[in-house]
Design an enzyme around this catalytic site. Structure first.
Site, short mmCIF file in Angstrom:
data_model
loop_
_atom_site.label_atom_id
_atom_site.label_comp_id
_atom_site.label_asym_id
_atom_site.label_seq_id
_atom_site.Cartn_x
_atom_site.Cartn_y
_atom_site.Cartn_z
N ASN A 149 0.77 -0.89 -0.19
CA ASN A 149 -0.35 -0.10 -0.11
C ASN A 149 0.97 1.40 -0.01
O ASN A 149 0.88 2.74 -0.51
CB ASN A 149 -0.82 -0.34 0.92
CG ASN A 149 -2.35 0.58 0.97
OD1 ASN A 149 -2.73 0.48 0.45
ND2 ASN A 149 -2.32 1.93 2.24
N ILE A 158 -5.63 4.62 -7.64
CA ILE A 158 -5.34 3.80 -7.17
C ILE A 158 -5.27 4.13 -5.62
O ILE A 158 -4.04 4.17 -4.70
CB ILE A 158 -3.99 2.77 -7.22
CG1 ILE A 158 -3.50 2.37 -8.57
CG2 ILE A 158 -3.97 1.71 -6.79
CD1 ILE A 158 -2.23 1.65 -9.06
N PRO A 159 -6.83 4.03 -4.49
CA PRO A 159 -7.06 5.16 -3.41
C PRO A 159 -6.73 4.18 -2.30
O PRO A 159 -7.33 3.58 -1.64
CB PRO A 159 -8.96 4.58 -3.44
CG PRO A 159 -8.81 3.40 -4.25
CD PRO A 159 -7.88 2.97 -4.87
N CYS A 160 -5.05 3.93 -2.02
CA CYS A 160 -4.76 3.79 -0.23
C CYS A 160 -5.05 4.19 -0.01
O CYS A 160 -4.67 3.96 1.41
CB CYS A 160 -3.53 3.72 -1.42
SG CYS A 160 -2.71 5.14 -1.61
N HIS A 161 -5.92 5.77 0.00
CA HIS A 161 -6.13 6.88 1.02
C HIS A 161 -7.54 5.36 2.35
O HIS A 161 -7.47 6.12 3.38
CB HIS A 161 -6.20 8.21 1.12
CG HIS A 161 -7.52 8.04 0.02
ND1 HIS A 161 -7.54 7.56 -1.59
CD2 HIS A 161 -8.80 8.59 -0.22
CE1 HIS A 161 -8.35 8.67 -2.17
NE2 HIS A 161 -9.31 8.21 -1.47
#
Length: 193
Positions: A149, A158-161
Protein backbone atom coordinates in the site's frame (compact mmCIF):
# COMPACT_ATOMS: atom_id res chain seq x y z
CA UNK A 1 50.18 5.83 -21.98
CA UNK A 2 48.37 9.11 -21.61
CA UNK A 3 46.97 8.85 -25.15
CA UNK A 4 45.61 5.36 -24.41
CA UNK A 5 43.89 6.64 -21.24
CA UNK A 6 42.30 9.49 -23.19
CA UNK A 7 41.18 7.06 -25.90
CA UNK A 8 39.60 4.73 -23.30
CA UNK A 9 37.86 7.66 -21.63
CA UNK A 10 36.49 8.74 -25.02
CA UNK A 11 35.19 5.20 -25.68
CA UNK A 12 33.47 5.14 -22.28
CA UNK A 13 31.87 8.53 -22.92
CA UNK A 14 30.64 7.34 -26.33
CA UNK A 15 29.13 4.23 -24.70
CA UNK A 16 27.44 6.38 -22.04
CA UNK A 17 26.00 8.67 -24.71
CA UNK A 18 24.73 5.70 -26.72
CA UNK A 19 23.05 4.32 -23.58
CA UNK A 20 21.39 7.60 -22.63
CA UNK A 21 20.17 8.32 -26.16
CA UNK A 22 18.45 4.92 -26.27
CA UNK A 23 16.79 5.35 -22.90
CA UNK A 24 13.04 5.79 -22.78
CA UNK A 25 11.49 8.92 -21.36
CA UNK A 26 8.77 9.45 -18.80
CA UNK A 27 7.01 12.78 -19.17
CA UNK A 28 6.48 14.35 -15.79
CA UNK A 29 4.52 17.36 -14.66
CA UNK A 30 3.87 18.96 -11.30
CA UNK A 31 0.34 19.63 -10.12
CA UNK A 32 -0.46 21.84 -7.14
CA UNK A 33 -3.80 21.47 -5.36
CA UNK A 34 -5.32 22.82 -2.18
CA UNK A 35 -4.65 19.38 -0.67
CA UNK A 36 -0.97 19.04 -1.61
CA UNK A 37 1.52 19.01 -4.50
CA UNK A 38 1.66 16.06 -6.90
CA UNK A 39 4.13 14.74 -9.41
CA UNK A 40 2.49 13.09 -12.42
CA UNK A 41 4.20 10.86 -14.98
CA UNK A 42 3.20 9.25 -18.26
CA UNK A 43 4.94 6.59 -20.29
CA UNK A 44 3.80 5.57 -23.76
CA UNK A 45 0.25 6.77 -23.23
CA UNK A 46 -0.22 5.34 -19.73
CA UNK A 47 -0.11 7.03 -16.35
CA UNK A 48 2.73 5.51 -14.31
CA UNK A 49 2.97 8.16 -11.60
CA UNK A 50 0.49 10.29 -9.66
CA UNK A 51 2.18 10.69 -6.35
CA UNK A 52 2.92 13.14 -3.59
CA UNK A 53 5.76 15.35 -4.71
CA UNK A 54 7.36 15.68 -1.29
CA UNK A 55 6.77 12.21 0.20
CA UNK A 56 9.56 10.68 2.25
CA UNK A 57 10.19 7.82 -0.20
CA UNK A 58 10.16 10.05 -3.30
CA UNK A 59 13.65 9.00 -4.45
CA UNK A 60 12.98 5.28 -3.90
CA UNK A 61 9.71 5.40 -5.86
CA UNK A 62 11.30 7.40 -8.69
CA UNK A 63 14.23 4.99 -9.00
CA UNK A 64 11.88 1.99 -9.06
CA UNK A 65 9.78 3.49 -11.87
CA UNK A 66 12.75 4.64 -13.95
CA UNK A 67 14.51 1.29 -13.58
CA UNK A 68 11.41 -0.73 -14.47
CA UNK A 69 10.92 1.30 -17.66
CA UNK A 70 14.61 1.86 -18.42
CA UNK A 71 13.65 5.50 -18.60
CA UNK A 72 14.47 8.91 -17.26
CA UNK A 73 12.17 11.74 -16.27
CA UNK A 74 11.72 14.70 -18.56
CA UNK A 75 9.55 17.63 -17.50
CA UNK A 76 7.07 17.83 -20.35
CA UNK A 77 3.29 18.02 -20.38
CA UNK A 78 1.37 15.77 -22.71
CA UNK A 79 -2.29 15.07 -23.42
CA UNK A 80 -2.53 12.31 -20.80
CA UNK A 81 -0.98 14.46 -18.07
CA UNK A 82 -3.39 17.28 -18.90
CA UNK A 83 -6.31 14.84 -18.79
CA UNK A 84 -5.05 13.53 -15.44
CA UNK A 85 -4.94 17.06 -14.03
CA UNK A 86 -8.49 17.70 -15.23
CA UNK A 87 -9.82 14.51 -13.65
CA UNK A 88 -7.97 15.13 -10.38
CA UNK A 89 -9.30 18.69 -10.32
CA UNK A 90 -12.84 17.31 -10.74
CA UNK A 91 -12.21 14.76 -7.98
CA UNK A 92 -11.01 17.42 -5.55
CA UNK A 93 -13.99 19.61 -6.49
CA UNK A 94 -16.33 16.75 -5.59
CA UNK A 95 -17.44 16.24 -9.19
CA UNK A 96 -15.75 12.90 -9.90
CA UNK A 97 -15.68 9.60 -8.03
CA UNK A 98 -14.02 7.38 -10.66
CA UNK A 99 -11.22 7.87 -13.14
CA UNK A 100 -10.99 6.89 -16.79
CA UNK A 101 -7.26 6.97 -17.39
CA UNK A 102 -4.98 4.16 -18.62
CA UNK A 103 -2.70 3.12 -15.76
CA UNK A 104 0.70 1.44 -15.69
CA UNK A 105 1.34 0.24 -12.13
CA UNK A 106 4.96 -0.83 -11.73
CA UNK A 107 5.82 -3.27 -8.97
CA UNK A 108 5.97 -6.93 -8.01
CA UNK A 109 3.08 -9.28 -8.74
CA UNK A 110 2.14 -9.16 -5.05
CA UNK A 111 2.10 -5.35 -5.06
CA UNK A 112 -0.02 -5.34 -8.21
CA UNK A 113 -2.52 -7.71 -6.57
CA UNK A 114 -2.82 -5.33 -3.61
CA UNK A 115 -3.19 -2.32 -5.90
CA UNK A 116 -5.87 -4.13 -7.87
CA UNK A 117 -7.76 -4.83 -4.64
CA UNK A 118 -7.46 -1.16 -3.68
CA UNK A 119 -9.24 -0.19 -6.89
CA UNK A 120 -12.20 -2.32 -5.78
CA UNK A 121 -12.81 -0.21 -2.65
CA UNK A 122 -15.80 1.99 -3.52
CA UNK A 123 -15.67 5.76 -3.33
CA UNK A 124 -16.59 6.96 0.15
CA UNK A 125 -15.80 3.64 1.82
CA UNK A 126 -12.80 2.27 3.70
CA UNK A 127 -11.26 -1.13 4.34
CA UNK A 128 -8.79 -2.31 6.95
CA UNK A 129 -5.44 -3.84 6.08
CA UNK A 130 -6.84 -7.17 7.30
CA UNK A 131 -9.85 -6.88 4.98
CA UNK A 132 -7.51 -6.03 2.12
CA UNK A 133 -5.37 -9.07 2.97
CA UNK A 134 -8.45 -11.26 2.86
CA UNK A 135 -9.48 -9.70 -0.46
CA UNK A 136 -6.25 -10.91 -2.07
CA UNK A 137 -6.62 -14.34 -0.46
CA UNK A 138 -3.80 -14.05 2.08
CA UNK A 139 -5.18 -13.16 5.51
CA UNK A 140 -1.74 -13.44 7.15
CA UNK A 141 -0.12 -10.90 4.82
CA UNK A 142 -1.31 -7.81 6.67
CA UNK A 143 2.18 -6.30 7.05
CA UNK A 144 3.13 -7.08 3.44
CA UNK A 145 -0.17 -5.55 2.28
CA UNK A 146 0.60 -2.41 4.29
CA UNK A 147 4.04 -2.20 2.66
CA UNK A 148 2.57 -2.66 -0.81
CA UNK A 149 0.00 0.00 0.00
CA UNK A 150 2.83 2.38 0.93
CA UNK A 151 4.69 1.63 -2.32
CA UNK A 152 1.75 2.72 -4.47
CA UNK A 153 2.92 5.42 -6.90
CA UNK A 154 -0.51 6.20 -8.36
CA UNK A 155 -2.25 7.79 -5.41
CA UNK A 156 -5.93 8.76 -5.48
CA UNK A 157 -6.53 6.74 -8.69
CA UNK A 158 -5.36 3.62 -6.87
CA UNK A 159 -7.01 4.71 -3.62
CA UNK A 160 -4.57 3.67 -0.90
CA UNK A 161 -6.04 6.46 1.25
CA UNK A 162 -9.13 4.27 1.76
CA UNK A 163 -7.24 1.80 3.96
CA UNK A 164 -7.37 2.26 7.73
CA UNK A 165 -6.18 0.38 10.79
CA UNK A 166 -8.20 -2.50 12.26
CA UNK A 167 -9.16 -0.23 15.16
CA UNK A 168 -10.69 2.27 12.70
CA UNK A 169 -7.87 4.78 13.17
CA UNK A 170 -5.93 6.42 10.38
CA UNK A 171 -2.51 4.90 9.84
CA UNK A 172 0.54 6.00 7.87
CA UNK A 173 0.08 7.61 4.50
CA UNK A 174 2.57 8.87 1.89
CA UNK A 175 0.79 12.21 1.64
CA UNK A 176 0.58 12.58 5.43
CA UNK A 177 -2.28 11.77 7.78
CA UNK A 178 -3.80 15.23 7.43
CA UNK A 179 -4.15 14.73 3.65
CA UNK A 180 -5.54 11.23 4.18
CA UNK A 181 -8.17 12.61 6.56
CA UNK A 182 -9.11 15.36 4.08
CA UNK A 183 -9.49 12.81 1.27
CA UNK A 184 -11.67 10.52 3.37
CA UNK A 185 -13.75 13.47 4.56
CA UNK A 186 -14.16 14.67 0.96
CA UNK A 187 -15.40 11.27 -0.17
CA UNK A 188 -17.58 10.47 2.84
CA UNK A 189 -19.23 13.89 2.89
CA UNK A 190 -19.96 14.01 -0.83
CA UNK A 191 -20.75 10.39 -1.79
CA UNK A 192 -21.99 11.81 -5.01
CA UNK A 193 -21.91 9.72 -8.12
Amino acid sequence: MKLADEFNALLMLKADLRYTTHMNTIHISYFKTDFTDFILGSFEGKLCLADYRYRTKRETIDKRIQKALNAKYIVKDDALLEQTKEQLFEYFAGKRSTFSLPLLALGSEFQKSVWSALREIPYGQTRTYLELSKAIGNEKAVRAVANANGANAISILIPCHRVIGTNGKLTGYAGGLDVKKKLLDLEQNLKLI
